[in-house]
Write a protein that holds these residues in place. Structure first.
Motif, PDB file in Angstrom:
ATOM      1  N   THR A 363       0.913  -1.245  -0.021  1.00 15.75           N
ATOM      2  CA  THR A 363      -0.002   0.197  -0.079  1.00 15.75           C
ATOM      3  C   THR A 363       0.831   1.313   0.000  1.00 15.75           C
ATOM      4  O   THR A 363       0.484   2.144  -0.618  1.00 15.75           O
ATOM      5  N   LEU A 364       2.045   1.317   0.823  1.00 20.95           N
ATOM      6  CA  LEU A 364       2.715   2.553   0.740  1.00 20.95           C
ATOM      7  C   LEU A 364       3.656   2.614  -0.284  1.00 20.95           C
ATOM      8  O   LEU A 364       3.696   3.727  -0.858  1.00 20.95           O
ATOM      9  N   PHE A 365       4.535   1.430  -0.643  1.00 24.27           N
ATOM     10  CA  PHE A 365       5.282   1.597  -1.613  1.00 24.27           C
ATOM     11  C   PHE A 365       5.241   1.091  -3.101  1.00 24.27           C
ATOM     12  O   PHE A 365       6.037   1.143  -4.061  1.00 24.27           O
ATOM     13  N   ASP A 366       3.839   0.248  -3.111  1.00 22.97           N
ATOM     14  CA  ASP A 366       3.782  -0.375  -4.475  1.00 22.97           C
ATOM     15  C   ASP A 366       4.960  -1.430  -4.455  1.00 22.97           C
ATOM     16  O   ASP A 366       5.103  -1.681  -5.696  1.00 22.97           O
ATOM     17  N   VAL A 367       5.389  -2.135  -3.537  1.00 20.00           N
ATOM     18  CA  VAL A 367       6.366  -3.220  -3.788  1.00 20.00           C
ATOM     19  C   VAL A 367       5.549  -4.558  -3.539  1.00 20.00           C
ATOM     20  O   VAL A 367       4.432  -4.765  -3.097  1.00 20.00           O
ATOM     21  N   ARG A 368       6.241  -5.517  -4.247  1.00 16.97           N
ATOM     22  CA  ARG A 368       5.822  -7.039  -4.113  1.00 16.97           C
ATOM     23  C   ARG A 368       6.765  -7.989  -3.788  1.00 16.97           C
ATOM     24  O   ARG A 368       7.913  -7.518  -3.854  1.00 16.97           O
ATOM     25  N   TYR A 369       6.498  -9.329  -3.393  1.00 14.57           N
ATOM     26  CA  TYR A 369       7.598 -10.134  -3.092  1.00 14.57           C
ATOM     27  C   TYR A 369       7.541 -11.572  -3.976  1.00 14.57           C
ATOM     28  O   TYR A 369       6.194 -11.670  -4.355  1.00 14.57           O
ATOM     29  N   ASN A 370       8.404 -12.130  -4.235  1.00 20.49           N
ATOM     30  CA  ASN A 370       8.323 -13.505  -4.463  1.00 20.49           C
ATOM     31  C   ASN A 370       9.659 -14.274  -4.113  1.00 20.49           C
ATOM     32  O   ASN A 370      10.380 -13.560  -3.392  1.00 20.49           O
ATOM     33  N   VAL A 371       9.730 -15.478  -4.271  1.00 22.91           N
ATOM     34  CA  VAL A 371      10.868 -16.363  -3.866  1.00 22.91           C
ATOM     35  C   VAL A 371      11.716 -16.449  -4.960  1.00 22.91           C
ATOM     36  O   VAL A 371      11.434 -16.655  -6.108  1.00 22.91           O
ATOM     37  N   THR A 372      13.004 -16.196  -4.890  1.00 24.08           N
ATOM     38  CA  THR A 372      14.065 -16.375  -5.763  1.00 24.08           C
ATOM     39  C   THR A 372      14.182 -17.742  -6.434  1.00 24.08           C
ATOM     40  O   THR A 372      13.764 -18.661  -5.852  1.00 24.08           O
ATOM     41  N   ASP A 373      14.609 -17.724  -7.447  1.00 26.96           N
ATOM     42  CA  ASP A 373      14.714 -19.168  -8.296  1.00 26.96           C
ATOM     43  C   ASP A 373      15.549 -20.125  -7.258  1.00 26.96           C
ATOM     44  O   ASP A 373      15.293 -21.255  -7.801  1.00 26.96           O
ATOM     45  N   ASP A 374      16.410 -19.821  -6.916  1.00 22.93           N
ATOM     46  CA  ASP A 374      17.108 -20.867  -6.106  1.00 22.93           C
ATOM     47  C   ASP A 374      16.425 -21.224  -4.771  1.00 22.93           C
ATOM     48  O   ASP A 374      16.952 -22.013  -4.079  1.00 22.93           O
ATOM     49  N   GLN A 375      15.273 -20.492  -4.252  1.00 25.37           N
ATOM     50  CA  GLN A 375      14.484 -20.720  -3.353  1.00 25.37           C
ATOM     51  C   GLN A 375      15.177 -20.387  -2.051  1.00 25.37           C
ATOM     52  O   GLN A 375      14.916 -21.283  -1.256  1.00 25.37           O
ATOM     53  N   ALA A 376      15.987 -19.561  -2.105  1.00 23.08           N
ATOM     54  CA  ALA A 376      16.908 -19.158  -1.024  1.00 23.08           C
ATOM     55  C   ALA A 376      16.334 -17.999  -0.188  1.00 23.08           C
ATOM     56  O   ALA A 376      16.589 -17.800   1.152  1.00 23.08           O
ATOM     57  N   ASN A 377      15.792 -17.095  -0.900  1.00 23.93           N
ATOM     58  CA  ASN A 377      15.590 -15.798  -0.555  1.00 23.93           C
ATOM     59  C   ASN A 377      14.008 -15.377  -0.859  1.00 23.93           C
ATOM     60  O   ASN A 377      13.435 -15.550  -2.009  1.00 23.93           O
ATOM     61  N   ILE A 378      13.461 -14.644   0.065  1.00 20.24           N
ATOM     62  CA  ILE A 378      12.018 -13.717  -0.488  1.00 20.24           C
ATOM     63  C   ILE A 378      12.782 -12.423  -0.963  1.00 20.24           C
ATOM     64  O   ILE A 378      13.576 -11.847  -0.273  1.00 20.24           O
ATOM     65  N   GLN A 379      12.364 -12.005  -1.980  1.00 16.28           N
ATOM     66  CA  GLN A 379      12.785 -10.725  -2.873  1.00 16.28           C
ATOM     67  C   GLN A 379      11.664  -9.876  -2.613  1.00 16.28           C
ATOM     68  O   GLN A 379      10.415  -9.926  -3.248  1.00 16.28           O
ATOM     69  N   ILE A 380      11.904  -8.475  -2.214  1.00 17.07           N
ATOM     70  CA  ILE A 380      11.058  -7.595  -2.244  1.00 17.07           C
ATOM     71  C   ILE A 380      11.491  -6.480  -3.197  1.00 17.07           C
ATOM     72  O   ILE A 380      12.303  -5.804  -2.934  1.00 17.07           O
ATOM     73  N   GLU A 381      10.640  -6.202  -4.240  1.00 18.94           N
ATOM     74  CA  GLU A 381      11.144  -4.918  -5.062  1.00 18.94           C
ATOM     75  C   GLU A 381       9.630  -4.253  -5.447  1.00 18.94           C
ATOM     76  O   GLU A 381       8.583  -4.819  -5.402  1.00 18.94           O
ATOM     77  N   HIS A 382       9.878  -3.046  -6.118  1.00 13.47           N
ATOM     78  CA  HIS A 382       8.770  -2.204  -6.640  1.00 13.47           C
ATOM     79  C   HIS A 382       8.292  -3.195  -7.850  1.00 13.47           C
ATOM     80  O   HIS A 382       8.642  -3.634  -8.485  1.00 13.47           O
ATOM     81  N   ILE A 383       6.984  -2.644  -8.095  1.00 15.44           N
ATOM     82  CA  ILE A 383       6.323  -3.290  -9.172  1.00 15.44           C
ATOM     83  C   ILE A 383       6.862  -3.042 -10.498  1.00 15.44           C
ATOM     84  O   ILE A 383       6.779  -3.811 -11.305  1.00 15.44           O
ATOM     85  N   SER A 384       7.680  -2.020 -10.691  1.00 14.06           N
ATOM     86  CA  SER A 384       8.365  -1.795 -11.849  1.00 14.06           C
ATOM     87  C   SER A 384       9.544  -2.758 -12.218  1.00 14.06           C
ATOM     88  O   SER A 384       9.621  -2.837 -13.416  1.00 14.06           O
ATOM     89  N   ARG A 385      10.051  -3.136 -11.195  1.00  9.55           N
ATOM     90  CA  ARG A 385      10.911  -4.312 -11.474  1.00  9.55           C
ATOM     91  C   ARG A 385      10.661  -5.538 -12.199  1.00  9.55           C
ATOM     92  O   ARG A 385      11.481  -6.245 -12.541  1.00  9.55           O
ATOM     93  N   PHE A 386       9.456  -5.831 -12.048  1.00  7.87           N
ATOM     94  CA  PHE A 386       8.818  -7.199 -12.458  1.00  7.87           C
ATOM     95  C   PHE A 386       8.495  -7.179 -14.050  1.00  7.87           C
ATOM     96  O   PHE A 386       7.386  -7.231 -14.369  1.00  7.87           O
ATOM     97  N   ASN A 387       9.637  -6.877 -14.494  1.00  7.44           N
ATOM     98  CA  ASN A 387       9.512  -6.575 -16.148  1.00  7.44           C
ATOM     99  C   ASN A 387       9.486  -8.024 -16.833  1.00  7.44           C
ATOM    100  O   ASN A 387       9.869  -8.829 -16.293  1.00  7.44           O
ATOM    101  N   LYS A 388       8.615  -7.741 -17.916  1.00  2.77           N
ATOM    102  CA  LYS A 388       8.497  -9.142 -18.684  1.00  2.77           C
ATOM    103  C   LYS A 388       8.815  -9.170 -20.057  1.00  2.77           C
ATOM    104  O   LYS A 388       8.782  -8.198 -20.559  1.00  2.77           O
ATOM    105  N   THR A 389       9.489 -10.209 -20.458  1.00  2.00           N
ATOM    106  CA  THR A 389       9.723 -10.443 -21.901  1.00  2.00           C
ATOM    107  C   THR A 389       9.308 -11.575 -22.433  1.00  2.00           C
ATOM    108  O   THR A 389       8.738 -12.604 -21.854  1.00  2.00           O
ATOM    109  N   LEU A 390       9.261 -11.589 -23.942  1.00  2.00           N
ATOM    110  CA  LEU A 390       8.670 -12.626 -24.671  1.00  2.00           C
ATOM    111  C   LEU A 390       9.471 -13.691 -24.476  1.00  2.00           C
ATOM    112  O   LEU A 390      10.509 -13.890 -24.936  1.00  2.00           O
TER     113      LEU A 390
END
Length: 723
Positions: A363-390
């Motif tokens: 709500t405050l920062f428009d950040v989201r979280y996911n778990v990294t591919d190596d399943q070692a960390n929770i990663q918290i980043e701004h929504i703009s960081r979740f870029n998508k490619t074809l």
């Protein structure tokens, strides 16, 4: 797809043959809300065990392993290699047993780190018990210094009734009646006025001003405290000052008779807790709280470039704003530690839930979280960081026959609110209350509102200090801090809606919306902080008709990337993979192609410049001097001249990117009379801090008693505003 399955028990790893696994489907669903931004891959329906598999599981139940986790690994033979396509976690207590038919039916939930998070995200944790490290937060950096005006000012309400006496910084009150000059950074905190009616029936009288400022002392030659102005050198120390932070523009009024006149005393709030202290203790670092939750969830770490928590890319700049990051020192303070500074001991109970905390950060920062591919960390980043490619082009599979006739779409209007509301646990100051982000009615439903809440958190610390009786004991105040000389103090800036300098308002909604809520908006244009805005990116709101096509290797499917369908590249809303037929069905979302209103322009950043004389150093040239030159001796100071570029007039929020030209020049005075000046000197501002000159003369006196002063000035321009 031909599968082989292995059941991992507390005793062995054994191949099993669930009857109906291949009749099921893998479903990929995007998880959102409460800070989530990931796809869940689940198997539809239950699976069945019979024969030897039945005996194996029944034996485990009889041995007392009913609550122990069992793991099912499913492999497919693809292009000559065995690939893991699914891993599930099973529990005997979740299974159904038919002892007459020797059949066991079991749910088959995916085994991922998200399972750990989702199973415990609503646990109520006393974070003050779990995190032992504590910090002390200063309400401001310096100390108070008070001043009583040496003179009085005239009061004539029939003439000056337009003066706003509730405004600390009103220009009319800074210079009246012997008040200190504004360069010394005093701010108004009390008025004492005596008034009555004159022979003309006019309300007249006189008043006296009282002032307060923040002062900070450092050893001579040390870097200046941020935001402070140099005052004087006292002994071995340099003294700096700045205007006192404004808490609220509220004040109290007392009136008493003085003969035929009346005396009114107006006292303004000037900061401090109810017991007069300026330090709040018992604060928990947000990173420490998040790291505790991460370890609680399957031993996950926490990483974030946005907050610079164990960052993969260390930087002093925030990648969304491209400027100085003010959100790297965030702390949680249980509200009673702010409300009740006279308590005999600090708070020992502060209940925090991970899902509430992540919902608040979203709500405050428009950040989201996911778990990294190596399943070692929770990663918290701004929504703009979740870029998508074809990554998947369905239009080329078998010549594109699977998308023929599929050029169909509809709008998901129920996900297109008219306005988005943002609310903290408690807030009163206008900047902290903020304004909704609104969209125009031609494409949205007037009655559709999306509510975004900070669960269990407020950021309006002034409201908590000033009106503690209106604040609940539960929950936390989230604060953003700066650090200087080993001290943490509340960050502040100029309010977006009020222009007030209020502590912690770098976490006010108005400020945060301006910086971090211009990506993936419902429509391309709308109102942000009440101003027409073209947003940076738009959320896809067109849903294409489902397309289905052959897809052999499901391990290569990346639902978080783009898929090209009949209408172009789209984001995956949902996907279903049929295991028996090796076919993938995807539901794609596309952005609109609506034209942007040409009269609506993006809000530009304003460049603010501040000229600072740093590294003030004393010098002495004796007479006669060692060089044999004529003239008197000199005692004085010289400086380095530095220009700072900011994106707000308070000089506290992220710096404006460099790369523009300015003009500046030097003037010199003898006994306060201008003697001359240099030509204008052009220079390029290359960064937030740009050195204009080194070891330049400032002020000095000669042995004849003459005083000299060199001043350095920015030449006004339409490209920037001078602070």
């Amino acid at each position: 797809m031909i599968l082989r399955h292995y059941l991992i028990t507390p005793n062995e790893r054994k191949e099993v043959k669930p009857l109906n696994f291949s009749d099921r489907q893998f479903k990929y669903t995007l998880k959102t809300g409460k800070g989530k931004n990931y796809y869940a891959k689940e198997l539809s329906g239950d699976i069945t065990f019979i024969a030897e598999d039945f005996d194996l599981i029944k034996s485990l139940e009889e041995q007392g392993y009913s609550c122990n986790p069992l793991y099912l690994e499913s492999f497919a033979r693809i292009d000559g290699a065995d690939k893991l396509v699914y891993k599930a976690i099973l529990r005997i207590v979740d299974m159904q047993f038919d002892l007459d038919k020797c059949i066991i039916t079991s749910p088959c939930k995916p085994y991922t780190p998200y399972r750990c998070i989702e199973s415990s995200e609503d646990d109520e944790i006393n974070i003050l018990e779990k995190v032992t490290a504590r910090a002390s937060i200063n309400l401001f950096l310096g100390e108070y210094e008070f001043y009583e005006s040496t003179g009085t000012y005239d009061v004539n309400y029939n003439i000056t009734n337009n003066v706003d006496y509730s405004n600390h910084a009103n220009a009319a009150l800074w210079t009246d009646g012997g008040a200190p000059p504004s360069a010394t950074c005093f701010r108004y905190w009390k008025l004492v006025e005596t008034m009555g009616l004159n022979t003309l029936g006019e309300l007249v009288g006189s008043g006296k001003s009282y002032w307060v400022r923040e002062k900070y002392t450092v050893p001579a030659g040390s870097p200046p405290p941020p935001g402070y102005t140099f005052i004087e050198t006292v002994g071995a120390n340099d003294v700096y000052a700045k205007p006192l932070m404004v808490y609220h523009n509220s004040y109290t009024s007392e009136q008493e008779p003085v003969g035929e006149m009346s005396r009114i005393t107006l006292t303004y709030k000037y900061g401090g807790l109810k017991n007069g202290e300026s330090v709040i203790r018992n604060a928990v670092k947000l990173q420490d709280a998040l790291e505790w939750f991460g370890s609680y969830f399957c031993d996950l770490g926490i990483i974030s470039d946005f907050f610079q928590m164990n960052p993969e890319n260390p930087s002093s700049s925030n990648y969304v704003t491209g400027a100085r990051n003010q959100y790297t020192k965030l702390y949680l303070i249980q509200k009673t530690d702010v409300k009740k500074p006279n308590a005999t001991q600090p708070a020992t109970r502060g209940i925090l839930r991970y899902d509430y905390l992540m919902e608040s950060l979203q709500t405050l920062f428009d950040v989201r979280y996911n778990v990294t591919d190596d399943q070692a960390n929770i990663q918290i980043e701004h929504i703009s960081r979740f870029n998508k490619t074809l990554k998947l082009d369905a239009s080329v599979i078998e010549g594109g026959k699977w998308i023929n006739g599929q050029r169909k779409f509809e709008f998901i209007s129920d996900e297109m609110p008219r306005r988005q509301l943002y609310k903290a646990m408690e807030a009163k100051n206008i900047d902290f209350v903020g304004k909704p982000i609104e969209y125009y009615e031609n494409c949205t439903d007037q009655g559709n509102e999306e509510k975004n809440n900070c669960q269990n958190i407020t950021t309006d610390i002034c409201h908590v200090i000033d009106e503690p009786d209106e604040i609940s004991d539960d929950g936390f105040v989230l604060v953003a801090c700066e650090e200087y000389d080993g001290k943490l103090y509340l960050a502040q800036t100029t309010g977006v809606l009020t222009s007030n300098e209020v502590p912690n308002n770098v976490l006010a909604f108005a400020q945060l919306h301006q910086y971090f809520h211009r990506h993936r908006r419902v429509r391309k244009t709308g109102l942000l902080n009440g101003a027409h805005t073209i947003f940076i990116t738009e959320k896809p709101t067109k849903k294409a008709t489902d397309i289905t096509f052959p897809y052999k290797d499901i391990t290569l499917f990346e639902p978080d990337q783009l898929v090209k369908g009949a209408l172009g590249n789209g984001e995956v809303k949902q996907a279903v993979y049929d295991i028996k037929s090796d076919k993938l069905q995807v539901t794609l979302l596309l952005t609109t192609n609506d034209a942007v209103d040409p009269e609506v322009e993006e809000i530009p950043k304003t460049i603010y410049l501040e000229l600072v004389m740093e590294n003030r150093r004393a010098f002495t040239i004796p007479y006669p001097n060692p060089w044999g030159l004529p003239g008197p001796g000199y005692d004085g100071f010289y400086y380095n001249i530095v220009a700072y570029a900011w994106s707000d007039a308070a000089g506290t929020i992220p710096a404006y990117p460099g790369g523009f030209n300015i003009l500046w020049k030097n003037k010199w005075y003898k006994n306060s009379v201008l003697e001359g000046s240099d030509d204008q000197v052009p220079i390029t501002i290359a960064a937030h801090k740009t050195v204009l000159g080194i070891d330049l003369w400032g002020e000095y006196t000669d042995t004849d008693g003459n005083s000299y002063e060199f001043t350095y000035e920015l030449i006004p321009s339409t490209n920037y505003t001078i602070i």
